[in-house]
Design an enzyme around this catalytic site. Sequence first.
Site, mmCIF file in Angstrom:
data_model
loop_
_atom_site.group_PDB
_atom_site.id
_atom_site.type_symbol
_atom_site.label_atom_id
_atom_site.label_comp_id
_atom_site.label_asym_id
_atom_site.label_seq_id
_atom_site.Cartn_x
_atom_site.Cartn_y
_atom_site.Cartn_z
ATOM 1 N N GLY A 1 -3.350 3.744 7.796
ATOM 2 C CA GLY A 1 -2.370 2.656 7.878
ATOM 3 C C GLY A 1 -1.931 2.514 9.331
ATOM 4 O O GLY A 1 -2.304 3.318 10.189
ATOM 5 N N GLY A 2 -1.171 1.465 9.601
ATOM 6 C CA GLY A 2 -0.566 1.287 10.917
ATOM 7 C C GLY A 2 -1.501 0.839 12.019
ATOM 8 O O GLY A 2 -1.169 0.908 13.202
ATOM 9 N N HIS B 1 -0.983 -1.319 -4.313
ATOM 10 C CA HIS B 1 -2.277 -1.034 -3.686
ATOM 11 C C HIS B 1 -2.381 0.468 -3.469
ATOM 12 O O HIS B 1 -1.572 1.062 -2.735
ATOM 13 C CB HIS B 1 -2.373 -1.781 -2.350
ATOM 14 N N ASP C 1 -6.420 -6.910 3.865
ATOM 15 C CA ASP C 1 -5.893 -5.547 3.905
ATOM 16 C C ASP C 1 -6.032 -4.917 5.288
ATOM 17 O O ASP C 1 -7.139 -4.681 5.755
ATOM 18 C CB ASP C 1 -6.687 -4.719 2.876
ATOM 19 N N MET D 1 -11.246 -6.506 4.707
ATOM 20 C CA MET D 1 -10.588 -5.531 5.581
ATOM 21 C C MET D 1 -10.340 -6.159 6.941
ATOM 22 O O MET D 1 -11.279 -6.647 7.581
ATOM 23 C CB MET D 1 -11.451 -4.272 5.719
ATOM 24 N N ASP E 1 -4.548 3.415 -2.048
ATOM 25 C CA ASP E 1 -5.668 3.704 -1.132
ATOM 26 C C ASP E 1 -6.230 5.089 -1.408
ATOM 27 O O ASP E 1 -5.562 6.093 -1.156
ATOM 28 C CB ASP E 1 -5.187 3.615 0.323
ATOM 29 N N MET F 1 -12.131 4.093 -1.210
ATOM 30 C CA MET F 1 -12.854 4.328 0.040
ATOM 31 C C MET F 1 -13.523 5.692 -0.093
ATOM 32 O O MET F 1 -13.177 6.685 0.569
ATOM 33 C CB MET F 1 -11.888 4.287 1.237
ATOM 34 N N MET G 1 -8.989 7.826 -0.540
ATOM 35 C CA MET G 1 -9.885 8.184 0.564
ATOM 36 C C MET G 1 -10.427 9.594 0.349
ATOM 37 O O MET G 1 -9.691 10.487 -0.085
ATOM 38 C CB MET G 1 -9.117 8.136 1.889
ATOM 39 N N SER H 1 0.842 -1.201 0.000
ATOM 40 C CA SER H 1 0.000 0.000 0.000
ATOM 41 C C SER H 1 0.877 1.252 0.000
ATOM 42 O O SER H 1 1.703 1.437 0.908
ATOM 43 C CB SER H 1 -0.871 0.019 1.258
ATOM 44 N N HIS I 1 -8.088 0.844 -4.359
ATOM 45 C CA HIS I 1 -9.072 0.627 -3.290
ATOM 46 C C HIS I 1 -9.818 1.928 -3.049
ATOM 47 O O HIS I 1 -9.273 2.861 -2.452
ATOM 48 C CB HIS I 1 -8.302 0.170 -2.034
HETATM 49 C C1 DX5 Z 1 -6.628 1.283 5.279
HETATM 50 C C2 DX5 Z 1 -6.098 0.854 3.921
HETATM 51 C C3 DX5 Z 1 -5.026 -0.196 4.024
HETATM 52 C C4 DX5 Z 1 -3.830 0.272 4.842
HETATM 53 C C5 DX5 Z 1 -2.841 -0.851 5.010
HETATM 54 O O1 DX5 Z 1 -7.829 1.990 5.084
HETATM 55 O O2 DX5 Z 1 -7.119 0.325 3.130
HETATM 56 O O3 DX5 Z 1 -4.604 -0.538 2.705
HETATM 57 O O4 DX5 Z 1 -3.201 1.337 4.182
HETATM 58 O O5 DX5 Z 1 -1.792 -0.336 5.760
HETATM 59 P P1 DX5 Z 1 -1.131 -1.170 6.958
HETATM 60 O O6 DX5 Z 1 -0.482 -2.363 6.291
HETATM 61 O O7 DX5 Z 1 -0.164 -0.214 7.540
HETATM 62 O O8 DX5 Z 1 -2.243 -1.562 7.870
HETATM 63 ZN ZN ZN Z 2 -6.508 -0.526 1.195
#
Ligand code: DX5
Ligand code: ZN
Length: 219
Positions: free
Chosen positions: A145-146, A34, A176, A138, A36, A69, A38, A9, A67
């Site tokens: 992340g994190g 990947h 994910d 999910m 993300d 969101m 948002m 990601s 992805h």
């Molecule tokens: C969260 C994202 C994930 C996230 C994964 O909304 O969809 O893809 O970035 O990051 P880690 O691996 O740090 O959880």
């Molecule tokens: Zn994602």
Amino acid sequence: MKKIQISPSILSADFSQLGFEIKRLEDAGADMIHVDVMDGHFVPNLTIGPPVIKALRKHTNLIFDVHLMISPVHKYIKDFANAGSDIITIHPEATDNLKESINQIKNLGKKVGVSLNPDTEISVIEKELENIDLILVMSVYPGFGGQKFIPDVIKKIELLKKIKDDKNYKYDIEVDGGINFSNSKDVINAGANILVSGTTIFKENNGNIKKNIETLKEV
Ligand code: DX5
Ligand code: ZN
């Protein structure tokens, strides 16, 4: 058993040099990227849109595993397709008509994914399972992340794998959120064949991306 693929990601990448980061991921053996997306509405965070994907497209031939969101998602699917997305994954809660949104993505010649939040049951999308290319399970609530992996999703992965085998469906099972070296094997053994990771890939082993990708693939 399907080959295990890793989709790093870029949410955890250095946003001031995403083109270079994408190249680094490709050279380190990433199977896809990947992305993300948002919108600060569907999730309480805001990242990138079609112009950035378009700018990144020329830096790699790797699959862009996008992805979304965002909601309402149907308004933007065409823009993400035209920007160079290869897989477009949407959340069922982000569309008034999941079947229509799935068909919209397929009619644009893209692979279609549907994402299940930790508290979204498989029954919500059961009718569409035969029509989709990927299920994004999910293992955190989307937005950042994190975060910490939610172990309850293992049962959902096992059930999705059973449905896929029993009905001979074709969808990939991608997981994910919070994926690390201590849960990746459980996720793979439960039936996942694509792992998304941001934090583990960019931060572990002093940022040795190649080593982190290889370690996540180990079964
Ligand atoms: C969260 C994202 C994930 C996230 C994964 O909304 O969809 O893809 O970035 O990051 P880690 O691996 O740090 O959880
Ligand atoms: Zn994602």
